[in-house]
Design a protein around this motif. Structure first.
Motif: not given
Length: 202
Positions: A50-52, A194-197, A199-202
């Motif tokens: 999520w940071v990336i 998409v990467l941010l979401l 990361g937040l959902l996993t």
């Protein structure tokens, strides 16, 4: 765009792409900062998705909002490049120009905002008192130049053409004002999001 007092010959087309220097400088600094943050994060052993994603999204927005927007005065008409869309307006379909907070171009397909040229109320009022084309980044100067170039074009101007009020991508009934989405901009913003979401959902 050289200084123009109405008596000199108009500059040869195409003119541009025109961008405001402040936006370009801010965009470059934005990208440099984001790149450094990503490098620091990766070399420091960070691996949070999520940071990336967040850092890449910030960098993408810097490009899309500050560096991508531009305006080109082409032989065929205006090419308006906004963050997520491109608009092509033939000269004879430029009906109106407004310069209050930004340059806005009235067309039969509706009013098109030029993201690349914005101004505060004070800057715009000061520009309206000028009689010279002083700066290519000055909103009022560019608007005056557009009007002068349009007046020099052959063919009638459509002053009373119908306006479409919906905001969907479309070509007007004459098939000449073209509004298209930019796949590049959508991808640059969509993939980090998409990467941010994820990361937040996993």
């Amino acid at each position: 765009v050289a200084a123009y007092d109405g008596a000199m010959a108009l500059p040869a087309l195409p003119v541009g792409p025109v961008r405001q220097r402040t936006a370009v400088v801010m965009g470059v600094l934005w990208l440099v900062f984001t790149t450094l943050m990503v490098a620091i994060f990766l070399t420091g052993g960070g691996g949070d998705l999520w940071v990336i994603g967040a850092l890449l999204l910030v960098g993408a927005l810097g490009y899309v909002l500050l560096l991508r927007p531009s305006l080109t005065l082409a032989k065929e008409g205006l090419l308006i490049v906004n963050p997520f869309r491109e608009v092509r307006v033939p000269w004879h379909l430029v009906e109106e120009l407004r310069t209050y907070w930004s340059l806005q171009v009235g067309t039969p397909a509706g009013r098109q905002t030029v993201w690349a040229l914005s101004a505060s109320r004070h800057q715009t009022r000061a520009g309206m008192r000028r009689k010279l084309y002083a700066d290519p980044q000055d909103v009022e100067s560019v608007a005056q130049l557009i009007g002068a170039v349009q007046d020099s074009q052959d063919g009638p101007h459509l002053q009373d053409g119908p306006h479409l009020q919906d905001g969907r991508d479309r070509t007007d009934q004459l098939g000449e004002v073209v509004v298209a989405w930019s796949p590049l901009s959508v991808g640059l913003v969509g993939i980090p999001l998409v990467l941010l979401l994820a990361g937040l959902l996993t």
